[in-house]
Design a protein around this motif. Structure first.
Motif, PDB file in Angstrom:
ATOM      1  N   SER A  28      50.616  55.622  23.077  1.00 41.80           N
ATOM      2  CA  SER A  28      50.767  55.117  24.246  1.00 41.80           C
ATOM      3  C   SER A  28      51.134  55.981  25.527  1.00 41.80           C
ATOM      4  CB  SER A  28      52.149  54.063  24.171  1.00 41.80           C
ATOM      5  OG  SER A  28      53.320  54.947  23.841  1.00 41.80           O
ATOM      6  N   ALA A  29      50.885  55.200  26.650  1.00 42.84           N
ATOM      7  CA  ALA A  29      50.960  56.078  27.952  1.00 42.84           C
ATOM      8  C   ALA A  29      52.325  55.833  28.486  1.00 42.84           C
ATOM      9  CB  ALA A  29      49.974  55.700  28.911  1.00 42.84           C
ATOM     10  N   ARG A  30      52.783  57.103  29.212  1.00 46.53           N
ATOM     11  CA  ARG A  30      53.882  56.952  30.054  1.00 46.53           C
ATOM     12  C   ARG A  30      53.745  55.784  31.031  1.00 46.53           C
ATOM     13  NH1 ARG A  30      53.922  62.441  28.700  1.00 46.53           N
ATOM     14  NH2 ARG A  30      52.764  62.859  30.717  1.00 46.53           N
ATOM     15  N   PRO A  31      54.923  55.515  31.781  1.00 45.68           N
ATOM     16  CA  PRO A  31      54.821  54.625  33.077  1.00 45.68           C
ATOM     17  C   PRO A  31      53.671  54.977  34.014  1.00 45.68           C
ATOM     18  CG  PRO A  31      56.949  54.897  32.005  1.00 45.68           C
ATOM     19  CD  PRO A  31      56.353  55.885  31.565  1.00 45.68           C
ATOM     20  N   ALA A  32      53.182  54.237  34.576  1.00 41.32           N
ATOM     21  CA  ALA A  32      52.043  54.783  35.494  1.00 41.32           C
ATOM     22  C   ALA A  32      52.770  55.471  36.651  1.00 41.32           C
ATOM     23  CB  ALA A  32      51.343  53.398  35.937  1.00 41.32           C
ATOM     24  N   ALA A  33      53.919  55.070  37.120  1.00 44.68           N
ATOM     25  CA  ALA A  33      54.639  55.717  38.393  1.00 44.68           C
ATOM     26  C   ALA A  33      54.760  57.166  38.174  1.00 44.68           C
ATOM     27  CB  ALA A  33      55.961  55.066  38.453  1.00 44.68           C
ATOM     28  N   ALA A 309      51.874  54.416  47.130  1.00 48.61           N
ATOM     29  CA  ALA A 309      52.630  53.575  46.166  1.00 48.61           C
ATOM     30  C   ALA A 309      51.487  53.439  45.027  1.00 48.61           C
ATOM     31  CB  ALA A 309      52.720  52.248  46.640  1.00 48.61           C
ATOM     32  N   ARG A 310      52.188  53.925  43.752  1.00 44.01           N
ATOM     33  CA  ARG A 310      51.637  53.889  42.452  1.00 44.01           C
ATOM     34  C   ARG A 310      51.716  52.490  41.744  1.00 44.01           C
ATOM     35  NH1 ARG A 310      49.983  59.309  41.813  1.00 44.01           N
ATOM     36  NH2 ARG A 310      50.466  60.460  43.180  1.00 44.01           N
ATOM     37  N   PRO A 311      50.743  52.088  40.962  1.00 42.88           N
ATOM     38  CA  PRO A 311      51.037  50.769  40.350  1.00 42.88           C
ATOM     39  C   PRO A 311      51.740  50.941  39.286  1.00 42.88           C
ATOM     40  CG  PRO A 311      49.009  51.687  39.624  1.00 42.88           C
ATOM     41  CD  PRO A 311      49.399  52.506  40.888  1.00 42.88           C
ATOM     42  N   ALA A 312      52.553  49.857  38.794  1.00 38.17           N
ATOM     43  CA  ALA A 312      53.502  49.712  37.611  1.00 38.17           C
ATOM     44  C   ALA A 312      52.791  49.505  36.490  1.00 38.17           C
ATOM     45  CB  ALA A 312      54.827  48.885  37.940  1.00 38.17           C
ATOM     46  N   GLY A 313      53.228  50.066  35.464  1.00 41.10           N
ATOM     47  CA  GLY A 313      52.494  49.724  34.107  1.00 41.10           C
ATOM     48  C   GLY A 313      52.365  50.812  33.366  1.00 41.10           C
ATOM     49  N   VAL A 347      48.039  48.407  31.769  1.00 40.16           N
ATOM     50  CA  VAL A 347      48.482  47.328  31.387  1.00 40.16           C
ATOM     51  C   VAL A 347      49.901  47.111  31.731  1.00 40.16           C
ATOM     52  CG1 VAL A 347      49.332  46.330  29.220  1.00 40.16           C
ATOM     53  CG2 VAL A 347      47.541  47.853  29.113  1.00 40.16           C
ATOM     54  N   GLY A 348      50.262  45.550  32.400  1.00 38.15           N
ATOM     55  CA  GLY A 348      51.296  45.444  33.015  1.00 38.15           C
ATOM     56  C   GLY A 348      52.346  44.777  32.263  1.00 38.15           C
ATOM     57  N   CYS A 349      51.901  44.241  31.246  1.00 43.26           N
ATOM     58  CA  CYS A 349      52.957  43.234  30.100  1.00 43.26           C
ATOM     59  C   CYS A 349      52.244  42.997  29.026  1.00 43.26           C
ATOM     60  CB  CYS A 349      53.653  42.172  30.846  1.00 43.26           C
ATOM     61  SG  CYS A 349      52.696  40.989  31.772  1.00 43.26           S
ATOM     62  N   LEU A 369      46.113  42.725  32.362  1.00 48.99           N
ATOM     63  CA  LEU A 369      45.722  44.071  33.206  1.00 48.99           C
ATOM     64  C   LEU A 369      45.969  43.577  34.815  1.00 48.99           C
ATOM     65  CD1 LEU A 369      42.302  44.745  31.430  1.00 48.99           C
ATOM     66  CD2 LEU A 369      44.896  45.171  30.896  1.00 48.99           C
ATOM     67  N   PRO A 370      46.904  44.077  35.511  1.00 47.77           N
ATOM     68  CA  PRO A 370      47.141  43.657  36.885  1.00 47.77           C
ATOM     69  C   PRO A 370      46.078  44.031  37.796  1.00 47.77           C
ATOM     70  CG  PRO A 370      48.585  45.379  36.278  1.00 47.77           C
ATOM     71  CD  PRO A 370      47.791  45.058  35.104  1.00 47.77           C
ATOM     72  N   GLN A 371      45.355  45.211  37.640  1.00 50.60           N
ATOM     73  CA  GLN A 371      44.286  45.620  38.486  1.00 50.60           C
ATOM     74  C   GLN A 371      42.971  44.751  38.404  1.00 50.60           C
ATOM     75  OE1 GLN A 371      44.057  49.815  37.611  1.00 50.60           O
ATOM     76  NE2 GLN A 371      45.435  50.283  39.236  1.00 50.60           N
ATOM     77  N   TYR A 372      42.942  43.596  37.385  1.00 51.91           N
ATOM     78  CA  TYR A 372      41.899  42.890  37.283  1.00 51.91           C
ATOM     79  C   TYR A 372      42.297  41.383  37.428  1.00 51.91           C
ATOM     80  CZ  TYR A 372      39.007  46.618  35.199  1.00 51.91           C
ATOM     81  OH  TYR A 372      38.371  47.856  35.197  1.00 51.91           O
ATOM     82  N   GLY A 373      43.538  41.354  37.298  1.00 49.30           N
ATOM     83  CA  GLY A 373      44.006  39.808  37.328  1.00 49.30           C
ATOM     84  C   GLY A 373      43.918  39.081  36.200  1.00 49.30           C
ATOM     85  N   GLY A 374      43.723  39.464  35.099  1.00 48.79           N
ATOM     86  CA  GLY A 374      43.169  39.192  33.784  1.00 48.79           C
ATOM     87  C   GLY A 374      43.563  39.652  32.496  1.00 48.79           C
TER      88      GLY A 374
END
Length: 394
Positions: A28-33, A309-313, A347-349, A369-374
């Motif tokens: 897994s990846a660390r938080p995007a922030a 500002a960096r996206p959360a996820g 991945v947001g959730c 995927l929040p950057q795609y809204g899907g």
């Protein structure tokens, strides 16, 4: 059940990593922030990078800033400026010209660039825009002799790109600034040739940003699969920045690589266009679009961009080709778009939805995927378990 064979997982983990990392330590990846302090260039990538903080009046990142890269579609900025030069402070772009300028800037449409290039002197456009009495660019040159029609073969550097944006933001007449920057703020995720162009800056930072992207890979990049709003993917090619370099290149092009796959991200980030960011990258022969997209994303996320500002996820790798992004966590209806093969996604959730089977795998967890809204089924996420271990539930 585990939806990935152990051997497959081992190989796929190479494309699943933390922000700014080349290889992940875990699935897994660390938080995007999380952001690193300086440029981190993934293995196999050649890069030229500049980040200029307009508030401080200083560079926060500089790497190979004078190195020349083939511009691909970044040269369209010079075409737009050439068109607007000496139009006067009150000039209003007429509807007929907006009809070709706007898609050229927003979705990188090639047709208008081809026409403007051929009708306005081709290489002379670059030469006059680089002159000392205009933008005073040090490294920007037209395509080499014999390839004058290939506007994407124009050379440019990261430091010259900063100059272009500084002119737009600090010197250009307000109508010129507002027209060009306003269109770059409306960059479409799907380019006119159906490539997903929200890599680099657009993926690493939350808005406000404005971007002009470039890509050139010939047969190294698979056909675009991104679906424009209300449309269907239609991969197209032109005789400019979308084709492979000729087998034999002239000596004049020796200082500019015209053959390796290229992916570039330029623009501004932050309130008031605080930061100018220029990221130029070349990739190894045969690199897929998704891999190049992932690598420029990791590099860009590592940059020191003050106040951004960096996206959360959580960033995760994906596998398979043309993975459908859905409006809901199920397979009903037409997909919103398709992912570039093997691209890393934010991945947001995650939540349970329709059970999906892709033999030998079955999974009812879906990733938002929040950057795609899907949504995509977790089957295509590079994680060894059906549910990603560190991602929150939706």
């Amino acid at each position: 059940m585990r939806h990935r064979l152990v051997a497959t997982v081992a190989s796929l983990l190479l494309v699943c990593g933390a922000a700014g990392s080349a290889v992940a330590d875990t699935p897994s990846a660390r938080p995007a922030a999380a952001a690193a302090a300086s440029v981190q260039v993934p293995p196999g990538v050649t890069a030229g990078v500049a980040v200029f903080d307009r508030q401080a009046g200083a560079f926060t990142e500089e790497l190979n800033t004078s190195t020349k890269f083939r511009s691909a579609s970044i040269v369209k900025l010079l075409m737009a400026l050439d068109y607007l030069w000496n139009r006067g402070p009150d000039y209003v772009v007429p509807p007929g010209d907006r009809a070709w300028l706007e898609p050229m800037l927003r979705s990188s449409k090639d047709g208008p660039a081809n026409t403007y290039w051929s009708d306005n002197g081709g290489p002379a456009i670059v030469t006059r825009m680089a002159r000392a009495d205009r933008l005073n660019l040090q490294d920007t040159t037209p395509p080499p002799a014999g390839y004058e029609g290939f506007w994407g073969y124009s050379a440019i550097s990261a430091r010259d790109t900063v100059k272009i944006y500084r002119y737009l933001l600090d010197t250009a007449p307000a109508p010129v600034r507002d027209f060009i920057m306003g269109n770059l703020r409306q960059s479409t995720r799907c380019a006119s040739d159906s490539f997903d162009q929200h890599f680099g800056i657009a993926g690493a930072f939350q808005k406000p940003w404005a971007v002009k992207q470039g890509w050139s890979g010939g047969t190294a990049f698979e056909a675009g699969t991104c679906t424009p709003a209300g449309g269907t993917p239609t991969a197209t090619a032109s005789a400019t920045s979308r084709t492979a370099a000729p087998a034999a290149l002239p000596a004049a092009a020796a200082d500019v690589n015209l053959s390796l796959p290229a992916l570039h991200s330029t623009g501004t980030v932050g309130a008031g266009d605080r930061n100018i960011v220029a990221v130029y990258t070349l990739h190894q022969p045969g690199t897929s679009y998704g891999k190049a997209y992932t690598d420029i994303g990791r590099l860009t996320r590592s940059l020191n961009v003050p106040g951004a500002a960096r996206p959360a996820g959580w960033w995760y790798g994906t596998w398979s080709e043309k993975v459908n992004v859905r409006r809901n966590p199920n397979t009903e209806g037409d997909p919103m778009t398709k992912l570039p093969a093997g691209v890393e996604v934010l991945v947001g959730c995650q939540k349970r939805g329709q059970q999906v089977s892709v033999p030998p795998y079955t999974n009812d967890w879906w990733a938002y995927l929040p950057q795609y809204g899907g949504w995509i089924t977790n089957i295509y996420i590079s994680s060894p378990d059906n549910k990603m271990p560190d991602v929150k539930d939706c």
